[in-house]
Design a protein around this motif. Structure first.
Motif, PDB file in Angstrom:
ATOM      1  N   VAL A 120     -59.013 -53.356 -88.827  1.00 22.38           N
ATOM      2  CA  VAL A 120     -58.534 -52.016 -88.466  1.00 22.38           C
ATOM      3  C   VAL A 120     -58.742 -50.992 -89.581  1.00 22.38           C
ATOM      4  O   VAL A 120     -58.732 -49.798 -89.320  1.00 22.38           O
ATOM      5  CB  VAL A 120     -57.037 -52.029 -88.062  1.00 22.38           C
ATOM      6  CG1 VAL A 120     -56.836 -52.862 -86.817  1.00 22.38           C
ATOM      7  CG2 VAL A 120     -56.152 -52.519 -89.181  1.00 22.38           C
ATOM      8  N   GLU A 121     -58.946 -51.441 -90.811  1.00 20.78           N
ATOM      9  CA  GLU A 121     -59.181 -50.520 -91.920  1.00 20.78           C
ATOM     10  C   GLU A 121     -60.509 -49.798 -91.716  1.00 20.78           C
ATOM     11  O   GLU A 121     -61.466 -50.366 -91.211  1.00 20.78           O
ATOM     12  CB  GLU A 121     -59.223 -51.279 -93.252  1.00 20.78           C
ATOM     13  CG  GLU A 121     -57.885 -51.690 -93.763  1.00 20.78           C
ATOM     14  CD  GLU A 121     -56.999 -50.510 -94.124  1.00 20.78           C
ATOM     15  OE1 GLU A 121     -57.447 -49.577 -94.814  1.00 20.78           O
ATOM     16  OE2 GLU A 121     -55.832 -50.527 -93.678  1.00 20.78           O
ATOM     17  N   ARG A 122     -60.563 -48.567 -92.133  1.00 16.46           N
ATOM     18  CA  ARG A 122     -61.786 -47.756 -92.040  1.00 16.46           C
ATOM     19  C   ARG A 122     -62.466 -47.690 -93.407  1.00 16.46           C
ATOM     20  O   ARG A 122     -61.804 -47.633 -94.439  1.00 16.46           O
ATOM     21  CB  ARG A 122     -61.465 -46.341 -91.563  1.00 16.46           C
ATOM     22  CG  ARG A 122     -60.810 -46.313 -90.200  1.00 16.46           C
ATOM     23  CD  ARG A 122     -61.813 -46.731 -89.148  1.00 16.46           C
ATOM     24  NE  ARG A 122     -61.201 -46.722 -87.830  1.00 16.46           N
ATOM     25  CZ  ARG A 122     -61.434 -47.616 -86.915  1.00 16.46           C
ATOM     26  NH1 ARG A 122     -62.244 -48.614 -87.157  1.00 16.46           N
ATOM     27  NH2 ARG A 122     -60.872 -47.545 -85.737  1.00 16.46           N
ATOM     28  N   THR A 123     -63.780 -47.680 -93.399  1.00 13.33           N
ATOM     29  CA  THR A 123     -64.528 -47.676 -94.655  1.00 13.33           C
ATOM     30  C   THR A 123     -64.182 -46.476 -95.524  1.00 13.33           C
ATOM     31  O   THR A 123     -64.120 -46.591 -96.745  1.00 13.33           O
ATOM     32  CB  THR A 123     -66.044 -47.685 -94.395  1.00 13.33           C
ATOM     33  OG1 THR A 123     -66.387 -46.572 -93.585  1.00 13.33           O
ATOM     34  CG2 THR A 123     -66.483 -48.969 -93.751  1.00 13.33           C
ATOM     35  N   ASP A 145     -65.177 -53.390-103.379  1.00 13.77           N
ATOM     36  CA  ASP A 145     -64.293 -52.584-102.521  1.00 13.77           C
ATOM     37  C   ASP A 145     -63.723 -53.429-101.383  1.00 13.77           C
ATOM     38  O   ASP A 145     -62.540 -53.342-101.058  1.00 13.77           O
ATOM     39  CB  ASP A 145     -65.045 -51.376-101.939  1.00 13.77           C
ATOM     40  CG  ASP A 145     -65.523 -50.408-103.005  1.00 13.77           C
ATOM     41  OD1 ASP A 145     -64.792 -50.191-103.993  1.00 13.77           O
ATOM     42  OD2 ASP A 145     -66.637 -49.876-102.845  1.00 13.77           O
ATOM     43  N   ALA A 192     -59.714 -54.638-100.838  1.00  9.68           N
ATOM     44  CA  ALA A 192     -58.972 -54.410 -99.593  1.00  9.68           C
ATOM     45  C   ALA A 192     -58.379 -55.715 -99.071  1.00  9.68           C
ATOM     46  O   ALA A 192     -57.207 -55.770 -98.680  1.00  9.68           O
ATOM     47  CB  ALA A 192     -59.889 -53.774 -98.540  1.00  9.68           C
ATOM     48  N   LEU A 205     -54.842 -56.053 -96.652  1.00 15.51           N
ATOM     49  CA  LEU A 205     -55.154 -55.129 -95.562  1.00 15.51           C
ATOM     50  C   LEU A 205     -55.917 -55.844 -94.454  1.00 15.51           C
ATOM     51  O   LEU A 205     -56.651 -56.793 -94.709  1.00 15.51           O
ATOM     52  CB  LEU A 205     -55.964 -53.952 -96.097  1.00 15.51           C
ATOM     53  CG  LEU A 205     -55.275 -53.137 -97.196  1.00 15.51           C
ATOM     54  CD1 LEU A 205     -56.216 -52.063 -97.731  1.00 15.51           C
ATOM     55  CD2 LEU A 205     -53.990 -52.505 -96.678  1.00 15.51           C
ATOM     56  N   ASP A 206     -55.765 -55.374 -93.241  1.00 20.60           N
ATOM     57  CA  ASP A 206     -56.437 -55.950 -92.081  1.00 20.60           C
ATOM     58  C   ASP A 206     -57.813 -55.305 -91.950  1.00 20.60           C
ATOM     59  O   ASP A 206     -57.934 -54.149 -91.537  1.00 20.60           O
ATOM     60  CB  ASP A 206     -55.602 -55.712 -90.819  1.00 20.60           C
ATOM     61  CG  ASP A 206     -56.209 -56.347 -89.579  1.00 20.60           C
ATOM     62  OD1 ASP A 206     -57.377 -56.801 -89.626  1.00 20.60           O
ATOM     63  OD2 ASP A 206     -55.514 -56.374 -88.542  1.00 20.60           O
ATOM     64  N   CYS A 207     -58.838 -56.045 -92.300  1.00 21.44           N
ATOM     65  CA  CYS A 207     -60.200 -55.499 -92.303  1.00 21.44           C
ATOM     66  C   CYS A 207     -60.719 -55.166 -90.905  1.00 21.44           C
ATOM     67  O   CYS A 207     -61.726 -54.482 -90.769  1.00 21.44           O
ATOM     68  CB  CYS A 207     -61.148 -56.459 -93.006  1.00 21.44           C
ATOM     69  SG  CYS A 207     -60.810 -56.558 -94.770  1.00 21.44           S
ATOM     70  N   ALA A 229     -61.597 -45.065 -96.348  1.00 21.15           N
ATOM     71  CA  ALA A 229     -60.436 -45.219 -97.231  1.00 21.15           C
ATOM     72  C   ALA A 229     -60.744 -46.096 -98.438  1.00 21.15           C
ATOM     73  O   ALA A 229     -59.926 -46.185 -99.355  1.00 21.15           O
ATOM     74  CB  ALA A 229     -59.269 -45.810 -96.447  1.00 21.15           C
ATOM     75  N   HIS A 230     -61.905 -46.711 -98.472  1.00 21.47           N
ATOM     76  CA  HIS A 230     -62.205 -47.680 -99.523  1.00 21.47           C
ATOM     77  C   HIS A 230     -63.539 -47.425-100.220  1.00 21.47           C
ATOM     78  O   HIS A 230     -64.013 -48.267-100.981  1.00 21.47           O
ATOM     79  CB  HIS A 230     -62.188 -49.100 -98.934  1.00 21.47           C
ATOM     80  CG  HIS A 230     -60.887 -49.411 -98.285  1.00 21.47           C
ATOM     81  ND1 HIS A 230     -59.772 -49.776 -99.001  1.00 21.47           N
ATOM     82  CD2 HIS A 230     -60.506 -49.348 -96.980  1.00 21.47           C
ATOM     83  CE1 HIS A 230     -58.757 -49.943 -98.161  1.00 21.47           C
ATOM     84  NE2 HIS A 230     -59.186 -49.696 -96.940  1.00 21.47           N
TER      85      HIS A 230
END
Length: 106
Positions: free
Chosen positions: A40-43, A27, A31, A36-38, A45-46
């Motif tokens: 700022v990405e939230r868990t 996962d 991402a 994607l910018d890890c 969503a993945h």
């Protein structure tokens, strides 16, 4: 956290959402591979929410069979409604290798 602890998955519990999910190395790599910018990405969503669960009474063979059928490398172990842990292909291989060494006198 996964890297620091040397594990390939993390169980995520969200009582306000779909319950218990799992985030795996795959996962995270998907991402990153998608650019994607890890930071700022939230868990959420993945995560994989369609999780197959094992019981603590399952044999190693039953866990391995479930992983083979489902094509995944981690299996969340539930004891009732509580997460007891995660069993991975690596764990199964360790048990298998140890049993082979015992059988050969190693």
């Amino acid at each position: 956290m996964m890297s620091e602890r040397g594990v390939g998955s993390a169980v995520v519990i969200d009582p306000d959402s779909e319950g218990i999910g799992i985030m795996t190395e795959r996962d995270v790599l998907n991402a990153i591979g998608a650019g994607l910018d890890c930071d700022v990405e939230r868990t959420g969503a993945h995560l994989t929410w369609d999780v197959v669960y094992a019981g603590p009474e399952w044999t190693i063979e039953e866990a391995a069979a479930a992983m083979a059928r489902g094509g995944f490398r981690h299996l969340v172990v539930l004891d009732g409604r509580e997460v007891a842990g995660v069993i991975s292909v690596r764990d199964i291989m360790r048990v298998w290798a140890a049993s082979r060494m015992v059988g050969t006198g190693g």
